[in-house]
Design an enzyme around this catalytic site. Structure first.
Site, PDB file in Angstrom:
ATOM      1  CG  MET A  20      -2.071  -0.996   1.084  1.00  0.00           C
ATOM      2  SD  MET A  20      -3.273  -0.828   2.418  1.00  0.00           S
ATOM      3  CE  MET A  20      -2.347  -1.506   3.796  1.00  0.00           C
ATOM      4  CB  ALA A  21       1.454   3.745  -2.665  1.00  0.00           C
ATOM      5  CB  CYS A  70      -1.246   0.750  -9.807  1.00  0.00           C
ATOM      6  SG  CYS A  70      -1.583   2.396  -9.164  1.00  0.00           S
ATOM      7  CE  LYS A 114      -2.106  -6.413  -4.444  1.00  0.00           C
ATOM      8  NZ  LYS A 114      -2.607  -5.136  -4.993  1.00  0.00           N
ATOM      9  CG  ASN A 129      -5.801  -8.096  -2.225  1.00  0.00           C
ATOM     10  OD1 ASN A 129      -5.713  -7.263  -3.115  1.00  0.00           O
ATOM     11  ND2 ASN A 129      -5.882  -7.767  -0.951  1.00  0.00           N
ATOM     12  N   GLY A 133      -5.083  -5.666   2.871  1.00  0.00           N
ATOM     13  CA  GLY A 133      -4.630  -4.286   2.706  1.00  0.00           C
ATOM     14  C   GLY A 133      -5.288  -3.368   3.710  1.00  0.00           C
TER      15      GLY A 133
END
Ligand SMILES: Cc1cc2nc3c(=O)[nH]c(=O)nc-3n(C[C@H](O)[C@H](O)[C@H](O)COP(=O)(O)O)c2cc1C
Length: 328
Positions: free
Chosen positions: A22-23, A106, A144, A205, A229
């Site tokens: 997680m940015a 993303c 991912k 996820n 997340g």
């Protein structure tokens, strides 16, 4: 049946849980908090620009700092240029990471132009990219992905099959499309389809908010591990709770004191480590983290108005001192 371990190549990861990249969140300080609470098998870094990495930009290298106790840890990179991605993955290997992971999920506009889920629109090109990166590293290489670009182009199963052929060693799937962003529900049926299509480990996820959800995801999809997340930033104990729930059928909720101790320890570490944008991170985390706390709104309001890390810490200390005095 909950998997005893996640096996990537010969490496056994126990428990079969993964902290999602997680940015802006999963930096070294946050990861160490998660590690210290227990229950998380594999850590992942925030995504990191392959271009920045190969330019040896000091800022990018700083993103990739990790401590020995963070092993096993995967570094995630994003980018679209095959040679640059290959060099970046080789650097990841040199830095001592256990796995290199490629971001194919993303949804952010700036990123899809040069990687992320944008790569899901051209699979022949993606295959060449994966081959180039695969040839550049000896450590396990993972990807991912999202479900696809939009609901008309769900490519997860196709990508998973191709990735396995290319030598990718595990695949994490967040089954929403790029166009969905974070809206709607993650369609776990797609995790099951990917699992049935490939022999490599599949990490499920999306929308796991409780230990019960994690167990349900495994039951419904047969995935080899569960990646978490957003729930980890509001409840960093979730990994430990999953282990307890799997072993004993129940788990503890953190007390207010546990929350206070964690918040103040985390904030102090962010300041000591002089993390970039520590104040922004403290504000973001305080807001996510205090939803379960009595009168948490008051703390969020005060933290939001603070200007420095020290001021935020004062707010946290004062808030919990008041809360514990009124509880006595
Ligand atoms: C703040 C934030 C930052 C994220 N950054 C990344 C990232 O750097 N790389 C990535 O692959 N996914 C990223 N994601 C997506 C998550 O890894 C995960 O796939 C998504 O949040 C769904 O899982 P969850 O329902 O458990 O949160 C990010 C998500 C959030 C909320």
């Amino acid at each position: 049946m909950w998997p005893a371990e996640l096996k990537i190549r010969q490496g056994a990861i126990r428990p079969a849980t993964v902290l999602a990249p997680m940015a802006g969140v999963t930096d070294t300080v946050f990861r160490r908090v998660i590690r210290s609470l227990g229950g998380c098998g594999l850590m992942m870094t925030e995504f990191t620009s392959a271009e920045g990495l190969t330019r040896h930009s000091a800022r990018t290298l700083r993103y990739l700092y990790f401590d020995e106790d963070e092993h096993p840890i995967a570094a995630q990179i994003f980018g679209a240029d095959h040679a640059v991605m290959a060099s970046a993955a080789a650097l990841i290997e040199d830095l001592g990471f256990d796995h290199a992971d490629i971001n194919l999920g993303c949804p952010v506009k700036k990123v899809v132009k040069c990687g992320g889920s944008g790569l899901l629109r051209d699979l022949p090109n993606l295959e060449k990219l994966l081959r180039a990166v695969r040839a550049a590293v000896r450590i396990p290489l993972t990807i991912k992905i999202r479900a696809g670009w939009d609901e008309k182009t769900i490519v997860a199963v196709e990508v998973a099959r191709m990735a396995e052929q290319v030598g990718i060693e595990a695949i994490a799937i967040h089954p929403r499309t790029r166009m969905q962003g974070y809206s709607g529900r993650a369609d776990w049926r797609l995790i099951a389809s990917v699992k049935q299509a490939v022999g490599i480990p599949v990490i499920g996820n999306g929308d796991v908010a409780t230990p019960q959800d994690a167990v349900k995801m495994v039951e419904e999809t047969g995935c080899d591990a569960v990646m978490i997340g957003r729930a980890a930033s509001s409840n960093p104990w979730i990994f430990r709770q999953i282990v307890d729930y799997v072993e004993r059928g129940l788990y503890d909720e953190p007390s207010e004191m546990d929350r206070y101790t964690l918040l103040s320890r985390y904030f102090r570490s962010l300041m000591e480590a002089e993390m970039p944008d520590a104040v922004g991170k403290m504000k973001q985390f305080a807001s996510l983290f205090t939803h379960g706390v009595r009168n948490g709104g008051e703390l969020r309001y005060r933290v939001h108005r603070a200007h420095s890390g020290a001021e935020i810490l004062d707010c946290v200390d004062a808030f919990f001192a008041k809360a514990s005095a009124s509880a006595e």
